[in-house]
Design an enzyme around this catalytic site. Structure first.
Site, short mmCIF file in Angstrom:
data_model
loop_
_atom_site.label_atom_id
_atom_site.label_comp_id
_atom_site.label_asym_id
_atom_site.label_seq_id
_atom_site.Cartn_x
_atom_site.Cartn_y
_atom_site.Cartn_z
N SER A 125 0.86 -1.18 0.00
CA SER A 125 0.00 0.00 0.00
C SER A 125 0.89 1.23 0.00
CB SER A 125 -0.95 -0.02 1.20
OG SER A 125 -1.88 1.04 1.14
N HIS A 172 -2.64 -1.01 -3.47
CA HIS A 172 -3.80 -0.14 -3.32
C HIS A 172 -3.65 1.08 -4.21
CE1 HIS A 172 -4.39 -1.85 1.00
NE2 HIS A 172 -4.88 -2.66 0.08
N ASP A 197 -4.68 -4.38 5.79
CA ASP A 197 -5.05 -5.28 4.69
C ASP A 197 -3.91 -6.27 4.46
OD1 ASP A 197 -6.57 -6.35 2.66
OD2 ASP A 197 -5.89 -4.90 1.16
#
Length: 348
Positions: free
Chosen positions: A18, A45, A137
């Protein structure tokens, strides 16, 4: 990648990143060996509405073929498949899936969805890798990989630009390797050559199978609702995305939730989603109060023009109260809160 009754190496490599991820992935992908006997799948992401140039960026230094994934293309060793904006990247036994299923942890693509699908399809053959990133995540997905006999790797949080994601995995999963980014390419190369455990030793749980199916959305509404109900118990909370009821998942390790549409949240991402919903509601309230103030001011002028002094005074009190309430809400919205770091975008 045809299925056969034979021994396999660790030939399915799954990477999630991310915030700070573009630089980390460029280093990792660029240094993977040209003869890597594995297929590599990557989720970073990214915003839904902006084009991705990651394939071009990573291809400059990569020894492997790097490409954006497309739905139902065959899996080939020696290839790096990149998730595309606003779509989940999944893997089946012999091909790639690219779907617009419900967001997980406020993301699409999400790391958990990739890891979970690979764990279901390939079990012990999986190597999961979590790099730099905010929030958590990848943690639940890594649990799925471990439950199916796969290997868990993380970038050392002390080495990560944003340590939250690898740290969350470290705190919740029995990690096999915790190393600096510079050491990951050679480690992955060595692990890919090692023999994987027998898949039959690690059966797919009903919960793992159900959650993987929810992302693909290839079921009717009744089956969707029934599937979510089997996973947990209805809570008093609501989904920030669709405002439906949330079910608390029966997971002894991590507090997490799903709605019957399929949106999924860790506790941390749910709080973040609620923060966004609250902010939207506050801006709406501020707008309504300012419109009330403007309307009151116009009404006051009309009342004074007609010498309705009592009515003008009453309207003045209401306008002052609306202004006071608007000022309070504005201060709440504009207070100094440290913004949560999100994805590091590839340059256009």
């Amino acid at each position: 990648m045809a299925e056969a009754h034979e021994s396999y190496g660790h030939d399915i490599v799954l990477i999630g990143a991310s915030a700070g991820g573009v630089e980390a992935l460029q280093t990792l992908i660029g240094r993977l060996p040209a003869d890597l006997p594995a297929a590599v799948f990557v989720v970073l992401h990214m915003p839904a509405q902006r084009p991705s140039y990651l394939a071009q960026i990573f291809s400059r230094t990569a020894k492997l073929r790097v490409k954006e994934a497309y739905d139902r293309e065959p899996i080939q060793k020696g290839s790096v498949y990149l998730a595309i904006p606003d779509h989940h990247l999944l893997v089946d036994r012999s091909y790639v899936r690219v779907v617009r299923g419900p967001k997980e942890n406020l993301h699409r693509p999400a790391i958990d969805t990739l890891f979970r699908s690979a764990a279901r399809s390939f079990g012990p053959r999986c190597i999961g890798v979590v790099l730099t990133g905010a929030r958590d995540d990848g943690t639940v997905g890594m649990m799925a990989i471990k439950s199916r006999g796969g290997i868990a790797l993380i970038q050392d949080p002390a080495d990560a630009l944003y340590p939250s994601m690898p740290l969350s995995v470290l705190q919740n999963v029995q990690v096999d390797y915790q190393v600096p980014l510079e050491e990951l390419p050679s480690l992955i190369g060595r692990l890919a050559l090692t023999k994987a455990k027998q898949e039959g030793e690690f059966p797919v749980s009903d919960a793992l199978n159900t959650e993987a199916n929810l992302v693909e959305q290839e079921m009717g509404s009744k089956e969707m609702i029934s599937s979510v109900q089997k996973l947990g118990s209805v809570s008093t909370l609501t989904c920030p995305e669709c405002h439906g009821a949330l079910w608390e998942i029966h997971d002894p390790n991590v507090l997490r939730f799903r709605c019957h549409v399929g949106h999924a949240y860790s506790a941390e991402s749910l709080v973040s989603g609620q923060d966004s919903s609250l902010e939207l509601a506050l801006w709406s309230a501020l707008r309504a109060l300012e419109e009330k103030l403007l309307l009151a001011q116009r009404a006051i002028r009309r009342a004074k023009d007609k010498n309705f002094e009592n009515a003008a005074a009453l309207l003045q009190e209401r306008a002052a109260e609306a202004e006071r309430q608007a000022d309070i809400i504005r201060q709440v919205l504009l207070n100094d809160r440290e913004p949560l770091a999100e994805t590091n975008l590839a340059p256009e």
